[in-house]
Enzyme design. Structure first.
Site, PDB file in Angstrom:
ATOM      1  N   HIS A 127       0.857  -1.181   0.000  1.00  9.29           N
ATOM      2  CA  HIS A 127       0.000   0.000   0.000  1.00  9.29           C
ATOM      3  C   HIS A 127       0.892   1.230   0.000  1.00  9.29           C
ATOM      4  CE1 HIS A 127      -3.074   2.898   1.322  1.00  9.29           C
ATOM      5  NE2 HIS A 127      -3.958   2.002   0.962  1.00  9.29           N
ATOM      6  N   ASP A 152      -7.899  -4.598  -0.032  1.00  8.77           N
ATOM      7  CA  ASP A 152      -8.461  -5.043  -1.310  1.00  8.77           C
ATOM      8  C   ASP A 152      -8.303  -6.545  -1.505  1.00  8.77           C
ATOM      9  OD1 ASP A 152      -9.040  -2.346  -2.201  1.00  8.77           O
ATOM     10  OD2 ASP A 152      -6.880  -2.114  -2.361  1.00  8.77           O
TER      11      ASP A 152
END
Length: 427
Positions: free
Chosen positions: A305, A362
């Site tokens: 991320h 996700d």
């Protein structure tokens, strides 16, 4: 006097104060830099620039921490509800029972949309992407609700916030129903925020829709985990649009448009597609080898991320929720088996550990949403639905900030210097 940073540029010295937040890195106040030096700073993507003061959300990417108004995201996801988190973000404190009941009642009373909006949907092609529909419909809300667009009136600002939070599930469900040719369902005031959305999405007029409490709880967690995430691209877009004085419906439509980008809101769809491509756990070594090969364009989606350099705290919650949903629905999904094995390898393989490629939110959300029955085209719509709470909270905070100015980033100009026009005949 607090600490100051000294700078000498062009032979002229200047000083800039250092500002400290509650937690997190200090920032150097460079608002007077141009006036003092005649120079700007260069920061593509604004990744080293604090564009505002905010009391909503704090992220420590190195430690894997996400706080909403000071409360850790894992505590909110496990013990709270989306309506409670919405109240917290909007008002700054967790609600007492009476406050939560009143707030939920207000949101429930706003869930219906103007009846003419149904005709508005008919203007879209039947195969239109749901996000295209969301952009258009939300942007048009100011035409249907012009009575709450005075941004200088705090009461109207809050009415607009309530309307957007309340109507977004109805608008999203209608976008889905339109795409599959089924009739729209009106919201029901006896259902929860999340239960209402599930019924409007998957129910039909011919029979009663039964809400699965496990699915409802998982969806509520997904909404909580996506409610706000500091000054990300779509939130910054909402603030930038709002800084011009645009009405709140236009600002949220701008945020939806930004979220549509695959580098932002489409990541869970990409992660699910990757897991489906891998197919089964026995093929994981092949794909990990490809990911390690610099000459291979394949990339593992759902890992790492831009902000978190540690395990995404939201992924921990969703890993558990994914197991609960698939077990309750009786789904034996090789995609989830692949996800679990890939996660295990990622947490033990030196390649992933050295590069800090931990599973992110996700990684699991796509698996859960697919198991519930959402097509991949709806994934980003659900993201927008949940993030609306954060967007309107950020927008209200921005409007109320006396230091806020219209957004006007500068540039490093690299084009031609001034030159004279040449007549067409002489070119």
């Amino acid at each position: 006097m607090g600490e100051k940073v000294k700078l000498e540029f062009g032979g002229k010295p200047s000083e800039y104060p250092v500002l400290s937040g509650t937690v997190g890195p200090d920032v150097i106040d460079i608002r007077k830099l141009y006036g003092a030096t005649g120079a700007f700073t260069y920061d593509p993507g604004f990744t080293s620039t604090a564009s505002c003061q905010s009391a909503l959300t704090y992220i420590d990417g190195d430690a894997g921490v996400l706080l909403h108004r000071g409360y850790p995201i894992d505590q909110l996801a496990e013990r709270s509800s989306f309506m409670e988190v919405a109240y917290l973000l909007l008002n700054g404190e967790l609600p007492a029972k009476a406050n939560l009941e009143a707030f939920s009642r207000t949101i429930t009373r706003h869930t219906m949309v103007h009846e003419q909006l149904a005709s508005f949907y008919a203007g879209f092609r039947r195969d239109a992407h749901p996000m295209a529909i969301m952009c258009g419909v939300v942007g048009a809300l100011s035409a249907f609700y012009p009575d709450s667009t005075d941004i200088n009136d705090p009461k109207q600002r809050m009415i607009s916030a309530h309307r957007l939070i309340a109507k977004m599930p109805t608008i999203a469900a209608m976008a889905y129903k339109y795409s599959i040719g089924q009739p729209f369902l009106y919201p029901r005031n006896d259902l929860s925020y999340t239960g209402n959305f599930l019924r409007m999405t998957f129910g039909v007029p011919a029979e009663e829709y039964e809400i699965d409490p496990v699915v409802e709880a998982a969806m509520d967690k997904i909404f909580i985990l996506h409610a706000d995430h500091e000054q990300n691209a779509s939130t910054s877009t909402v603030r930038l649009a709002g800084s011009s004085g645009a009405n709140p419906f236009a600002c949220i439509a701008a945020g939806i448009a930004c979220l549509w980008g695959p580098a932002h809101g489409g990541a869970n769809e990409a992660a699910l597609n990757m897991l489906r491509e891998i197919g089964t756990p026995d093929r994981i070594p092949e794909y990990i080898a490809r990911a390690k090969n610099k000459d291979d364009p394949f990339r593992l989606m759902g890992f790492g991320h831009r902000v978190y350099k540690n395990y995404d705290p939201r992924a921990t919650v969703l890993a558990k929720a994914a197991t609960e949903v698939l077990d309750k629905l009786g789904i034996s999904d090789p995609v989830l088996d692949t996800a679990r094995e890939l996660e295990r390898i990622a947490l033990t393989d030196p390649y992933f550990i050295d590069k800090k490629l931990y599973p992110n939110v996700d990684f699991y959300s796509g698996v859960i949403l697919s198991a519930i029955g959402f097509p991949t085209t709806m994934f980003t719509v659900l993201f927008a639905l949940a993030r609306t709470v954060g967007w309107v909270s950020q927008w209200i905070e921005m409007i109320s900030d006396p230091e806020q100015k219209i957004g006007r980033p500068r540039q490093l100009y690299m084009g031609p210097a001034q030159r004279d026009y040449i007549d067409l005949a002489n070119r």
